[in-house]
Scaffold this motif. Structure first.
Motif, PDB file in Angstrom:
ATOM      1  N   CYS A  39      -1.927   6.188   1.817  1.00 12.44           N
ATOM      2  CA  CYS A  39      -0.751   5.959   2.651  1.00 12.44           C
ATOM      3  C   CYS A  39       0.654   6.462   2.338  1.00 12.44           C
ATOM      4  CB  CYS A  39      -0.691   4.675   3.369  1.00 12.44           C
ATOM      5  SG  CYS A  39       0.195   3.545   2.623  1.00 12.44           S
ATOM      6  N   THR A  41       3.023   4.458   1.556  1.00  9.29           N
ATOM      7  CA  THR A  41       3.430   3.617   0.381  1.00  9.29           C
ATOM      8  C   THR A  41       2.924   4.054  -0.966  1.00  9.29           C
ATOM      9  OG1 THR A  41       3.611   1.753   1.923  1.00  9.29           O
ATOM     10  CG2 THR A  41       3.374   1.174  -0.417  1.00  9.29           C
ATOM     11  N   TYR A  50       9.191   2.616  -6.073  1.00 10.80           N
ATOM     12  CA  TYR A  50       8.417   1.338  -5.616  1.00 10.80           C
ATOM     13  C   TYR A  50       7.449   1.130  -6.623  1.00 10.80           C
ATOM     14  CZ  TYR A  50       7.513  -1.760  -1.377  1.00 10.80           C
ATOM     15  OH  TYR A  50       7.323  -2.745  -0.489  1.00 10.80           O
ATOM     16  N   HIS A  64      -4.556  -0.111  -1.403  1.00  8.01           N
ATOM     17  CA  HIS A  64      -4.565  -1.150  -0.758  1.00  8.01           C
ATOM     18  C   HIS A  64      -5.090  -1.183   0.741  1.00  8.01           C
ATOM     19  CE1 HIS A  64      -0.820   0.866   0.509  1.00  8.01           C
ATOM     20  NE2 HIS A  64      -0.929   0.299   1.696  1.00  8.01           N
ATOM     21  N   VAL A  90      -3.796  -7.375   1.617  1.00  6.54           N
ATOM     22  CA  VAL A  90      -3.207  -6.868   0.591  1.00  6.54           C
ATOM     23  C   VAL A  90      -2.140  -7.959  -0.191  1.00  6.54           C
ATOM     24  CG1 VAL A  90      -1.011  -5.205   0.168  1.00  6.54           C
ATOM     25  CG2 VAL A  90      -2.852  -4.688   1.811  1.00  6.54           C
ATOM     26  N   ARG A  91      -1.393  -8.697   0.620  1.00  6.18           N
ATOM     27  CA  ARG A  91      -0.415  -9.680  -0.103  1.00  6.18           C
ATOM     28  C   ARG A  91      -0.954 -11.002  -0.082  1.00  6.18           C
ATOM     29  NH1 ARG A  91       5.517 -10.453   2.747  1.00  6.18           N
ATOM     30  NH2 ARG A  91       5.389  -8.079   2.495  1.00  6.18           N
ATOM     31  N   GLU A 117       1.501  -8.027  -4.176  1.00  9.40           N
ATOM     32  CA  GLU A 117       0.603  -7.198  -3.228  1.00  9.40           C
ATOM     33  C   GLU A 117      -0.342  -6.314  -3.967  1.00  9.40           C
ATOM     34  OE1 GLU A 117       3.398  -6.776   0.745  1.00  9.40           O
ATOM     35  OE2 GLU A 117       3.569  -5.290  -0.427  1.00  9.40           O
ATOM     36  N   ILE A 120       0.540  -2.645  -5.007  1.00  7.76           N
ATOM     37  CA  ILE A 120       1.712  -2.437  -4.770  1.00  7.76           C
ATOM     38  C   ILE A 120       2.832  -3.000  -5.822  1.00  7.76           C
ATOM     39  CG2 ILE A 120       3.661  -2.352  -2.861  1.00  7.76           C
ATOM     40  CD1 ILE A 120       1.483  -1.995  -0.863  1.00  7.76           C
ATOM     41  N   GLU A 153      -6.979  -1.940   7.739  1.00  2.09           N
ATOM     42  CA  GLU A 153      -5.632  -2.205   6.975  1.00  2.09           C
ATOM     43  C   GLU A 153      -4.196  -1.547   7.757  1.00  2.09           C
ATOM     44  OE1 GLU A 153      -1.908  -3.075   4.921  1.00  2.09           O
ATOM     45  OE2 GLU A 153      -2.969  -1.025   5.251  1.00  2.09           O
ATOM     46  N   ILE A 286       8.916   2.126   6.929  1.00  2.00           N
ATOM     47  CA  ILE A 286       9.814   1.817   5.699  1.00  2.00           C
ATOM     48  C   ILE A 286      10.303   3.042   5.198  1.00  2.00           C
ATOM     49  CG2 ILE A 286      10.116   0.511   3.515  1.00  2.00           C
ATOM     50  CD1 ILE A 286       7.118  -0.465   4.362  1.00  2.00           C
ATOM     51  N   VAL A 315       6.151  -6.346   8.840  1.00  6.54           N
ATOM     52  CA  VAL A 315       5.434  -5.890   7.654  1.00  6.54           C
ATOM     53  C   VAL A 315       4.355  -6.566   7.357  1.00  6.54           C
ATOM     54  CG1 VAL A 315       6.733  -7.418   6.001  1.00  6.54           C
ATOM     55  CG2 VAL A 315       5.973  -5.100   5.128  1.00  6.54           C
ATOM     56  N   ASN A 316       3.236  -6.163   6.849  1.00 10.52           N
ATOM     57  CA  ASN A 316       2.103  -6.691   6.337  1.00 10.52           C
ATOM     58  C   ASN A 316       1.280  -7.359   7.678  1.00 10.52           C
ATOM     59  OD1 ASN A 316       0.901  -9.282   4.386  1.00 10.52           O
ATOM     60  ND2 ASN A 316       0.933  -7.047   3.602  1.00 10.52           N
TER      61      ASN A 316
HETATM   62  C1  BGC Z   1       1.315  -2.353   3.369  1.00 10.79           C
HETATM   63  C2  BGC Z   1       1.714  -3.664   3.659  1.00 10.79           C
HETATM   64  C3  BGC Z   1       2.776  -3.899   2.421  1.00 10.79           C
HETATM   65  C4  BGC Z   1       3.981  -3.152   2.559  1.00 10.79           C
HETATM   66  C5  BGC Z   1       5.092  -3.381   1.783  1.00 10.79           C
HETATM   67  C6  BGC Z   1       2.453  -1.297   3.431  1.00 10.79           C
HETATM   68  O1  BGC Z   1       2.162   0.079   3.121  1.00 10.79           O
HETATM   69  O2  BGC Z   1       0.530  -1.808   4.320  1.00 10.79           O
HETATM   70  O3  BGC Z   1       0.616  -4.416   3.309  1.00 10.79           O
HETATM   71  O4  BGC Z   1       3.135  -5.441   2.832  1.00 10.79           O
HETATM   72  O5  BGC Z   1       3.524  -1.830   2.301  1.00 10.79           O
HETATM   73  O6  BGC Z   1       4.935  -3.120   0.422  1.00 10.79           O
END
Ligand code: BGC
Length: 371
Positions: A39, A41, A50, A64, A90-91, A117, A120, A153, A286, A315-316
């Motif tokens: 994805c 992220t 990040y 994730h 994830v978290r 996470e 991440i 997810e 984001i 988020v999340n």
């Molecule tokens: C994830 C979330 C995560 C967020 C911020 C997203 O891509 O799906 O689970 O909290 O990124 O890190």
């Protein structure tokens, strides 16, 4: 075992020889990774804006969005057995005894921001052959969803977003349809999904099964395969290049809900201008941080006040959002088997990781197959 990771201090993305994890506690489960989704992220972590490795390691295993198969369970695990399919969340909670959300299993609302996470932030992800996880962070998947559960997810984003939309809109008498006729709680309401990526199209499916009239508003002019999927599931796709927000607002009528899934601020605030009376705007994207941009701040503020609008960031996801996502994937598969499958536009081997993570973004959802 081989895994895909980043070394932020050297700004490197590479295949890493990561030790195969072992069960060390009674409530842990060892899982063989089947598929991992890529994805925005993950791609952002690969720009090194990040992402942080776990304490003591200089690398972070990515991934994730995952589905896997249980290979071994700890002595205290009763709810899962070898061969079961699972999706991990994830978290993980912070350690502060005063963090109410974390202490209640709602680390998606962590108040200290000391959460971690997987894949991440300070915890290794799932982009490797196996992982070990606490049973509490795994959601069971029925075997018939094996091929699509990797999308659970990203769907949890819509699940949590919409759960909050219902909560917020309880402020408006009669906003939610009584649903005694089975037409859905969103019947009679109009929702706009901003963006036609995986988060957007999964969100559109969720809004449709809830009974909303759904528009997908995204950049690419028709014909394109994302528009084809949107139209095939019963949404109406409109290109923002062909029709600006004002005309779009005219066409649609009162916009009751916007589900933002594009992650670009100028597009997001432009569409906000045409949010309807008593409308709710759910933001999930984001954006990368850039300089200031002009927005119609006065109109926005006037509307937010005069039209009782609610702007909600999310988020999340909660554990319930994972359960709901798996259930809804089952419903999507019944209603739109072809379109749901078509969201996964690429199934790749681990060798494709560099192109997927740093090349031009292509298709809708790309996954790496491990087994
Ligand atoms: C994830 C979330 C995560 C967020 C911020 C997203 O891509 O799906 O689970 O909290 O990124 O890190």
């Amino acid at each position: 075992m081989k895994g895909v990771g980043v070394v932020p201090k050297d700004q490197r993305l590479l295949l890493i020889d990561h030790p195969e994890p072992m069960i060390t506690g009674p409530t842990e489960v060892k899982v063989r990774t089947l598929q991992v989704g890529i994805c925005g992220t993950d791609r952002e972590i690969c720009t090194f804006a990040y992402g942080q490795p776990p304490a003591g390691d200089d690398y972070l295993l990515l991934g994730h969005e995952c589905v896997g198969e249980v290979v071994e369970v700890g002595t205290g695990v009763k709810s899962l057995k070898k061969g079961d399919l699972v999706v991990p969340s994830v978290r993980r909670p912070c350690g502060d005894p005063k963090c109410g959300p974390c202490r209640e299993g709602r680390q998606d609302f962590c108040e200290t921001w000391n959460f971690t996470e997987r894949g991440i932030n300070q915890r290794h992800g799932y982009m490797a052959g196996y992982f070990v996880e606490e049973v509490a962070y795994l959601t069971t998947v029925p075997p018939e969803l094996r091929d699509v559960a990797v999308m659970a997810e990203p769907l949890t984003v819509a699940e949590k977003g919409l759960a909050q939309a219902w909560q917020v809109q309880h402020r408006v008498p009669g906003w939610e349809h009584h649903n005694r006729d089975g037409k859905g709680r969103g019947h009679g309401r109009t929702a706009v999904v901003l963006g036609a990526g995986p988060i957007g199209l999964l969100g559109a499916m969720k809004l449709l099964i809830e009974g909303f009239r759904v528009f997908v508003y995204s950049r690419s002019p028709k014909p394109n395969f994302k528009a084809e999927i949107a139209d095939a599931i019963g949404a109406t796709y409109i290109s923002s290049v062909k029709m600006g927000p004002d005309d779009f607002g005219q066409l649609v009528g009162n916009i009751d809900l916007v589900y933002e899934a594009v992650g670009e601020a100028h597009v997001t605030f432009d569409l906000m201008r045409v949010l309807g009376i008593n409308g709710v705007y759910i933001l999930t994207g984001i954006p990368a941080v850039q300089g200031p941009i002009p927005v119609y701040a006065d109109s926005l503020m006037r509307n937010i006040v005069l039209k009782n609008q609610a702007i909600v960031g999310t988020v999340n996801a909660s554990p319930q959002a994972f359960i709901d996502a798996i259930r809804d994937l089952g419903e999507f598969k019944k209603r739109w088997p072809k379109e749901l499958a078509a969201l996964i536009t690429g199934r790749h081997s681990i060798d494709a990781h560099r192109e997927l993570l740093t090349g031009k973004a292509q298709g809708i959802k790309n996954v790496i197959e491990f087994a």
